[in-house]
Design a protein around this motif. Structure first.
Motif, short mmCIF file in Angstrom:
data_model
loop_
_atom_site.label_atom_id
_atom_site.label_comp_id
_atom_site.label_asym_id
_atom_site.label_seq_id
_atom_site.Cartn_x
_atom_site.Cartn_y
_atom_site.Cartn_z
N PHE A 162 7.87 11.84 -13.33
CA PHE A 162 6.90 10.96 -12.98
C PHE A 162 6.71 10.17 -12.42
O PHE A 162 6.60 9.37 -11.71
CB PHE A 162 6.40 10.95 -14.57
CG PHE A 162 5.01 12.32 -14.30
CD1 PHE A 162 4.42 12.90 -13.94
CD2 PHE A 162 5.16 13.19 -15.63
CE1 PHE A 162 3.46 13.75 -13.48
CE2 PHE A 162 4.32 14.49 -15.47
CZ PHE A 162 4.06 14.90 -14.99
N ALA A 163 7.53 8.35 -13.27
CA ALA A 163 8.28 7.14 -12.43
C ALA A 163 8.29 7.79 -11.22
O ALA A 163 8.03 6.57 -10.27
CB ALA A 163 9.02 6.64 -13.45
N ALA A 164 9.28 7.94 -10.73
CA ALA A 164 9.98 8.85 -9.32
C ALA A 164 8.31 8.96 -7.83
O ALA A 164 8.33 8.22 -7.10
CB ALA A 164 11.13 9.18 -9.47
N VAL A 165 7.22 10.06 -8.47
CA VAL A 165 6.46 10.22 -7.99
C VAL A 165 5.64 8.99 -8.03
O VAL A 165 5.17 9.13 -6.99
CB VAL A 165 5.86 11.24 -8.71
CG1 VAL A 165 4.81 12.15 -8.47
CG2 VAL A 165 6.74 12.62 -8.67
N SER A 166 5.63 7.95 -9.10
CA SER A 166 4.85 7.25 -8.88
C SER A 166 5.45 5.71 -8.30
O SER A 166 4.73 5.58 -7.46
CB SER A 166 4.03 6.33 -10.01
OG SER A 166 3.74 7.02 -11.56
N LEU A 167 6.43 6.08 -8.44
CA LEU A 167 6.77 4.92 -7.30
C LEU A 167 6.32 5.05 -5.34
O LEU A 167 6.57 4.34 -5.13
CB LEU A 167 8.30 4.73 -7.87
CG LEU A 167 9.40 3.36 -6.37
CD1 LEU A 167 9.17 2.59 -6.89
CD2 LEU A 167 10.60 3.71 -6.94
N PHE A 168 6.97 6.55 -5.14
CA PHE A 168 6.73 6.94 -3.99
C PHE A 168 5.63 6.94 -3.95
O PHE A 168 5.02 6.56 -2.32
CB PHE A 168 7.06 8.66 -4.24
CG PHE A 168 6.81 9.01 -2.96
CD1 PHE A 168 7.36 9.10 -1.62
CD2 PHE A 168 5.97 10.35 -2.40
CE1 PHE A 168 7.65 9.46 -0.55
CE2 PHE A 168 5.32 10.92 -1.52
CZ PHE A 168 5.32 10.04 0.03
N LEU A 169 4.64 7.08 -4.42
CA LEU A 169 2.68 7.38 -4.54
C LEU A 169 2.51 5.68 -3.87
O LEU A 169 1.76 5.55 -3.27
CB LEU A 169 2.21 7.81 -5.57
CG LEU A 169 2.14 9.21 -5.22
CD1 LEU A 169 1.55 9.63 -6.41
CD2 LEU A 169 1.96 9.71 -4.13
N ALA A 170 2.90 4.82 -4.90
CA ALA A 170 2.79 3.47 -5.18
C ALA A 170 3.23 2.74 -3.23
O ALA A 170 2.32 1.84 -2.59
CB ALA A 170 2.99 2.43 -6.32
N THR A 171 4.47 3.27 -3.21
CA THR A 171 5.12 2.41 -1.85
C THR A 171 4.52 3.83 -0.37
O THR A 171 3.67 2.47 -0.16
CB THR A 171 6.12 3.01 -1.33
OG1 THR A 171 7.07 2.91 -2.50
CG2 THR A 171 6.68 2.49 -0.46
N PHE A 172 4.10 4.14 -1.11
CA PHE A 172 3.22 4.85 0.60
C PHE A 172 1.88 4.60 0.14
O PHE A 172 1.05 4.23 1.64
CB PHE A 172 3.23 7.08 0.49
CG PHE A 172 2.60 7.30 1.62
CD1 PHE A 172 3.88 8.22 1.95
CD2 PHE A 172 1.22 8.44 1.07
CE1 PHE A 172 3.16 8.44 3.27
CE2 PHE A 172 0.69 9.16 2.04
CZ PHE A 172 1.65 9.06 3.11
N ALA A 208 12.08 -6.61 -16.51
CA ALA A 208 12.56 -7.36 -15.01
C ALA A 208 12.56 -6.02 -14.14
O ALA A 208 12.84 -6.26 -12.81
CB ALA A 208 13.71 -8.09 -15.20
N LEU A 209 14.27 -5.02 -14.39
CA LEU A 209 14.48 -3.67 -13.77
C LEU A 209 13.08 -2.76 -12.55
O LEU A 209 13.09 -3.07 -12.03
CB LEU A 209 15.22 -3.27 -13.90
CG LEU A 209 16.03 -2.26 -13.45
CD1 LEU A 209 16.45 -2.70 -12.27
CD2 LEU A 209 16.52 -0.84 -13.77
N GLY A 210 11.83 -2.69 -13.85
CA GLY A 210 11.48 -2.03 -13.21
C GLY A 210 9.78 -3.29 -12.34
O GLY A 210 9.86 -2.58 -10.86
N PRO A 211 9.01 -4.15 -12.26
CA PRO A 211 8.80 -4.95 -11.18
C PRO A 211 9.19 -5.02 -9.93
O PRO A 211 9.47 -4.93 -8.58
CB PRO A 211 8.64 -6.03 -12.12
CG PRO A 211 8.40 -5.54 -13.35
CD PRO A 211 9.66 -4.42 -13.61
N ALA A 212 10.76 -4.94 -10.33
CA ALA A 212 11.98 -5.31 -9.37
C ALA A 212 11.70 -4.23 -8.12
O ALA A 212 12.37 -4.34 -7.37
CB ALA A 212 13.15 -6.19 -9.60
N VAL A 213 12.34 -3.08 -8.96
CA VAL A 213 12.16 -1.64 -8.29
C VAL A 213 10.91 -1.67 -7.32
O VAL A 213 11.09 -1.10 -6.26
CB VAL A 213 12.24 -0.67 -9.02
CG1 VAL A 213 12.75 0.55 -8.26
CG2 VAL A 213 13.85 -1.06 -9.21
N LEU A 214 10.04 -1.86 -7.75
CA LEU A 214 8.66 -2.27 -7.50
C LEU A 214 8.76 -2.77 -5.47
O LEU A 214 8.27 -2.87 -5.03
CB LEU A 214 7.79 -2.20 -8.21
CG LEU A 214 6.17 -1.89 -8.11
CD1 LEU A 214 6.10 -0.53 -6.70
CD2 LEU A 214 4.94 -2.55 -8.53
#
Length: 179
Positions: A60-70, A146-152
Protein backbone atom coordinates in the motif's frame (compact mmCIF):
# COMPACT_ATOMS: atom_id res chain seq x y z
CA UNK A 1 -15.52 -7.62 35.96
CA UNK A 2 -11.94 -8.78 36.19
CA UNK A 3 -10.13 -10.01 33.11
CA UNK A 4 -7.16 -12.26 33.59
CA UNK A 5 -4.57 -12.70 30.94
CA UNK A 6 -4.00 -16.28 29.96
CA UNK A 7 -0.52 -17.72 30.04
CA UNK A 8 1.07 -18.58 26.72
CA UNK A 9 2.86 -21.90 26.52
CA UNK A 10 5.34 -22.82 23.82
CA UNK A 11 6.07 -26.49 23.20
CA UNK A 12 8.69 -27.94 20.89
CA UNK A 13 7.63 -31.12 19.16
CA UNK A 14 8.82 -33.48 16.49
CA UNK A 15 6.38 -34.30 13.75
CA UNK A 16 3.00 -32.60 13.40
CA UNK A 17 2.75 -29.99 16.17
CA UNK A 18 -1.04 -29.78 16.01
CA UNK A 19 -1.38 -33.51 16.66
CA UNK A 20 -0.58 -33.06 20.37
CA UNK A 21 -3.28 -30.41 20.98
CA UNK A 22 -5.91 -32.97 22.14
CA UNK A 23 -3.39 -34.46 24.60
CA UNK A 24 -2.56 -31.00 25.92
CA UNK A 25 -6.27 -30.23 26.43
CA UNK A 26 -6.66 -33.41 28.39
CA UNK A 27 -3.60 -32.67 30.54
CA UNK A 28 -4.74 -29.11 31.27
CA UNK A 29 -8.26 -30.33 32.13
CA UNK A 30 -6.77 -32.83 34.61
CA UNK A 31 -4.82 -30.08 36.38
CA UNK A 32 -7.35 -27.24 36.15
CA UNK A 33 -10.87 -28.25 35.02
CA UNK A 34 -12.04 -24.64 34.49
CA UNK A 35 -9.08 -23.75 32.28
CA UNK A 36 -9.67 -23.38 28.58
CA UNK A 37 -7.12 -24.23 25.92
CA UNK A 38 -7.45 -22.48 22.57
CA UNK A 39 -6.60 -24.12 19.29
CA UNK A 40 -2.87 -24.47 18.93
CA UNK A 41 -0.93 -22.39 16.49
CA UNK A 42 2.41 -23.24 14.98
CA UNK A 43 5.32 -20.83 15.19
CA UNK A 44 5.27 -20.50 11.41
CA UNK A 45 1.65 -19.31 11.57
CA UNK A 46 2.39 -16.90 14.41
CA UNK A 47 5.30 -15.35 12.48
CA UNK A 48 3.62 -15.45 9.05
CA UNK A 49 0.69 -13.23 10.03
CA UNK A 50 2.75 -10.14 11.00
CA UNK A 51 4.96 -10.72 7.96
CA UNK A 52 1.86 -10.76 5.75
CA UNK A 53 0.68 -7.49 7.31
CA UNK A 54 4.11 -5.94 6.76
CA UNK A 55 4.12 -6.91 3.09
CA UNK A 56 0.54 -5.68 2.73
CA UNK A 57 1.34 -2.30 4.31
CA UNK A 58 4.51 -2.03 2.21
CA UNK A 59 2.50 -2.70 -0.94
CA UNK A 60 0.00 0.00 0.00
CA UNK A 61 2.87 2.41 0.71
CA UNK A 62 4.38 1.73 -2.72
CA UNK A 63 1.02 2.22 -4.44
CA UNK A 64 0.47 5.44 -2.47
CA UNK A 65 3.90 6.75 -3.47
CA UNK A 66 3.19 5.91 -7.11
CA UNK A 67 -0.20 7.65 -7.00
CA UNK A 68 1.25 10.72 -5.30
CA UNK A 69 4.07 10.93 -7.84
CA UNK A 70 1.70 10.39 -10.75
CA UNK A 71 -0.65 13.05 -9.37
CA UNK A 72 2.15 15.59 -9.02
CA UNK A 73 3.33 14.81 -12.54
CA UNK A 74 -0.18 15.15 -13.96
CA UNK A 75 -0.86 18.41 -12.17
CA UNK A 76 2.41 19.98 -13.30
CA UNK A 77 2.05 18.68 -16.86
CA UNK A 78 -1.38 20.29 -16.99
CA UNK A 79 -0.01 23.53 -15.53
CA UNK A 80 2.82 23.60 -18.09
CA UNK A 81 0.29 23.07 -20.89
CA UNK A 82 -1.86 25.93 -19.53
CA UNK A 83 1.15 28.24 -19.17
CA UNK A 84 2.56 27.45 -22.60
CA UNK A 85 2.12 31.03 -23.83
CA UNK A 86 3.72 32.49 -20.70
CA UNK A 87 6.68 30.12 -20.96
CA UNK A 88 7.01 30.93 -24.67
CA UNK A 89 7.05 34.67 -23.90
CA UNK A 90 9.65 34.16 -21.15
CA UNK A 91 11.85 32.20 -23.54
CA UNK A 92 11.36 34.80 -26.30
CA UNK A 93 12.46 37.51 -23.86
CA UNK A 94 15.66 35.61 -23.09
CA UNK A 95 14.90 33.26 -20.22
CA UNK A 96 17.38 30.41 -20.01
CA UNK A 97 16.23 26.78 -20.01
CA UNK A 98 17.43 26.36 -16.45
CA UNK A 99 15.26 29.33 -15.40
CA UNK A 100 12.20 27.65 -16.89
CA UNK A 101 13.07 24.34 -15.22
CA UNK A 102 13.56 26.15 -11.90
CA UNK A 103 10.21 27.94 -12.30
CA UNK A 104 8.25 24.73 -12.85
CA UNK A 105 10.16 22.62 -10.30
CA UNK A 106 9.83 25.36 -7.68
CA UNK A 107 6.07 25.40 -8.14
CA UNK A 108 5.87 21.64 -7.60
CA UNK A 109 8.31 21.58 -4.68
CA UNK A 110 6.38 24.29 -2.85
CA UNK A 111 3.20 22.20 -3.09
CA UNK A 112 5.02 19.04 -2.05
CA UNK A 113 6.68 20.89 0.84
CA UNK A 114 3.30 22.06 2.12
CA UNK A 115 1.99 18.51 1.80
CA UNK A 116 4.97 17.03 3.61
CA UNK A 117 4.64 19.62 6.38
CA UNK A 118 0.94 18.88 6.87
CA UNK A 119 1.67 15.16 6.72
CA UNK A 120 4.35 15.40 9.40
CA UNK A 121 2.06 17.43 11.64
CA UNK A 122 -0.68 14.82 11.20
CA UNK A 123 1.76 11.97 11.83
CA UNK A 124 3.07 13.56 15.02
CA UNK A 125 -0.47 14.24 16.18
CA UNK A 126 -1.48 10.61 15.65
CA UNK A 127 1.51 8.97 17.33
CA UNK A 128 -0.48 7.81 20.35
CA UNK A 129 -3.00 6.06 18.13
CA UNK A 130 -0.26 4.42 16.08
CA UNK A 131 1.77 3.34 19.12
CA UNK A 132 -0.53 0.36 19.71
CA UNK A 133 -0.12 -0.84 16.11
CA UNK A 134 3.68 -0.88 16.06
CA UNK A 135 6.03 -3.66 17.12
CA UNK A 136 9.57 -2.87 18.30
CA UNK A 137 9.37 0.61 16.72
CA UNK A 138 8.42 3.78 18.50
CA UNK A 139 5.73 5.95 16.98
CA UNK A 140 8.19 8.85 16.83
CA UNK A 141 10.94 6.89 15.09
CA UNK A 142 13.23 9.56 13.64
CA UNK A 143 14.44 7.35 10.78
CA UNK A 144 10.86 6.84 9.61
CA UNK A 145 9.99 10.51 10.05
CA UNK A 146 13.04 11.47 7.99
CA UNK A 147 13.06 8.69 5.39
CA UNK A 148 9.37 8.86 4.43
CA UNK A 149 9.34 12.55 3.47
CA UNK A 150 12.77 12.21 1.84
CA UNK A 151 11.54 9.41 -0.45
CA UNK A 152 8.43 11.43 -1.28
CA UNK A 153 10.53 14.52 -2.00
CA UNK A 154 12.86 12.61 -4.36
CA UNK A 155 9.88 11.09 -6.19
CA UNK A 156 8.25 14.52 -6.36
CA UNK A 157 11.42 16.11 -7.77
CA UNK A 158 11.45 13.51 -10.52
CA UNK A 159 7.75 14.11 -11.18
CA UNK A 160 8.41 17.88 -11.32
CA UNK A 161 11.45 17.60 -13.55
CA UNK A 162 9.72 15.77 -16.40
CA UNK A 163 7.12 18.49 -17.13
CA UNK A 164 9.79 21.15 -16.54
CA UNK A 165 12.02 19.56 -19.14
CA UNK A 166 9.08 19.43 -21.54
CA UNK A 167 8.48 23.15 -20.90
CA UNK A 168 12.00 23.96 -22.07
CA UNK A 169 11.22 22.40 -25.44
CA UNK A 170 8.50 24.95 -26.17
CA UNK A 171 9.45 26.93 -29.24
CA UNK A 172 8.80 30.61 -28.42
CA UNK A 173 7.66 31.42 -31.96
CA UNK A 174 5.20 28.51 -32.08
CA UNK A 175 3.81 29.42 -28.64
CA UNK A 176 3.35 33.07 -29.68
CA UNK A 177 1.78 32.13 -33.03
CA UNK A 178 -0.61 29.74 -31.33
CA UNK A 179 -2.34 32.57 -29.47
Amino acid sequence: MRILSAPIVSIRTTGDPLAIVPFLREAVADVTPRARLDDGRTAVRVVAQPRFYSVFVGLFAAVSLFLATFGIYGMLAYTVAQRRLEIGVRMALGAERRDIVALVVRQGVVLVGVGIGLGLISAIASTELLESLLFEVTATDTVTFALGPAVLLVAALLACYLPARRATRIDPMVALRHE
